[in-house]
Design a protein around this motif. Structure first.
Motif, PDB file in Angstrom:
ATOM      1  N   ASN A  22      22.007  31.312 -29.320  1.00  0.00           N
ATOM      2  CA  ASN A  22      22.534  30.518 -27.173  1.00  0.00           C
ATOM      3  C   ASN A  22      23.059  31.653 -27.217  1.00  0.00           C
ATOM      4  OD1 ASN A  22      22.931  29.376 -25.164  1.00  0.00           O
ATOM      5  ND2 ASN A  22      23.485  27.509 -26.360  1.00  0.00           N
ATOM      6  N   GLU A 157      17.285  22.594 -26.592  1.00  0.00           N
ATOM      7  CA  GLU A 157      17.042  22.880 -24.982  1.00  0.00           C
ATOM      8  C   GLU A 157      17.536  21.667 -24.230  1.00  0.00           C
ATOM      9  OE1 GLU A 157      13.467  23.828 -22.287  1.00  0.00           O
ATOM     10  OE2 GLU A 157      12.966  23.564 -23.752  1.00  0.00           O
ATOM     11  N   ASN A 160      21.556  22.069 -24.045  1.00  0.00           N
ATOM     12  CA  ASN A 160      21.866  23.423 -23.693  1.00  0.00           C
ATOM     13  C   ASN A 160      22.382  24.227 -25.211  1.00  0.00           C
ATOM     14  OD1 ASN A 160      22.567  22.700 -21.337  1.00  0.00           O
ATOM     15  ND2 ASN A 160      24.119  21.316 -21.405  1.00  0.00           N
ATOM     16  N   ASP A 163      18.756  29.781 -25.625  1.00  0.00           N
ATOM     17  CA  ASP A 163      18.808  30.495 -24.325  1.00  0.00           C
ATOM     18  C   ASP A 163      17.428  31.388 -24.235  1.00  0.00           C
ATOM     19  OD1 ASP A 163      18.659  32.496 -22.609  1.00  0.00           O
ATOM     20  OD2 ASP A 163      20.067  30.873 -21.618  1.00  0.00           O
TER      21      ASP A 163
END
Length: 248
Positions: A22, A157, A160, A163
């Motif tokens: 992330n 995904e 969260n 990324d």
């Protein structure tokens, strides 16, 4: 049990940025919380943890069972970077209502409530397994298996935890290829469970293994399924299984 660590040094954010799934830049100069994973070069899960910015302080919140090995692995990659990972004096408390001042929303899903970092507090009684099952949220060491799980199959995904615009990190190439070049044929899903079976019980569709059953609560469970085989009634030991959704 959770283990909390302070991350110090001028390179702490840039170091993590090149290591985990992330975007750590969202924590620069503001309070916040990010969920991320550390992967093998082949794109398989090794560990997941929260990284929290509390003013100038940066904290890592990780399942205690994998804390020591994860810190050792991160330290192995540190080389000359100015970053230190040391045990923190903070504790974490989680809840759904009456969040204390300074609590942060769990970044995975609104249903998971808040996380507070500070002095130890009495934790509200919450059936976290029921919430995880209802929202298909994987847990360290149960649905998330070291050297086996792929992030997208585990729902990172949707939750969260990854990324796709942040740039390179360990395992990024495989994760990006799964995102852009393949259709997921396997992944975590919610199933109905009539009866019960131990975590890790194979799910059978006739004479084919269609998946594995994990956390169960209130007649439902989280399963890892091969979607094209998970059609109709299946079995896991003595339990009867029916696929409900494939949210990954």
């Amino acid at each position: 049990m959770r283990a909390i660590f302070d991350l110090t040094g001028a390179d702490r954010l840039t170091f993590l940025q090149g290591m985990v799934s992330n975007d750590m830049r969202t924590l620069d100069k503001r309070d916040g919380i990010v969920w991320a994973a550390l992967l093998t070069p082949q794109g398989k899960y090794l560990a997941d943890f929260f990284v929290i910015a509390l003013g100038p302080r940066l904290v890592m919140d990780i399942d205690a069972s994998i804390a020591e090995t994860t810190v050792k692995r991160l330290s192995m990659y540190r080389l000359r970077a100015d970053v230190q990972i040391v045990a923190s004096d903070l504790s974490v408390t989680c809840g759904l209502i009456n969040a204390p001042l300074g609590a942060l929303p769990d970044p995975r899903h609104i249903a998971m409530g808040w996380r507070y970092y500070g002095a130890a507090m009495d934790a509200p009684a919450v059936d976290w397994d029921a919430l995880r099952v209802a929202n298909v949220i994987p847990e360290t060491g149960i649905e998330l298996i070291a050297n086996d799980t792929y992030l997208l199959e585990a729902g990172f995904e949707r939750l969260n935890g990854v990324d796709f615009r942040k740039g390179c990190y360990v395992g990024q190439e495989v994760t990006a290829r799964m995102k852009h070049k393949t259709e997921l044929r396997k992944g975590l899903a919610r199933v109905s469970v009539a009866g019960s079976a131990p975590i890790g019980t194979p799910i059978m569709a006739g004479n084919k293994q269609a998946g594995v059953l994990f956390t169960q609560s209130g007649g439902s469970g989280i399963a890892y399924l091969r979607f094209d085989w998970a059609d109709g009634e299946m079995t896991a030991g003595d339990a009867k299984i029916l696929a409900l959704e494939d949210p990954c």
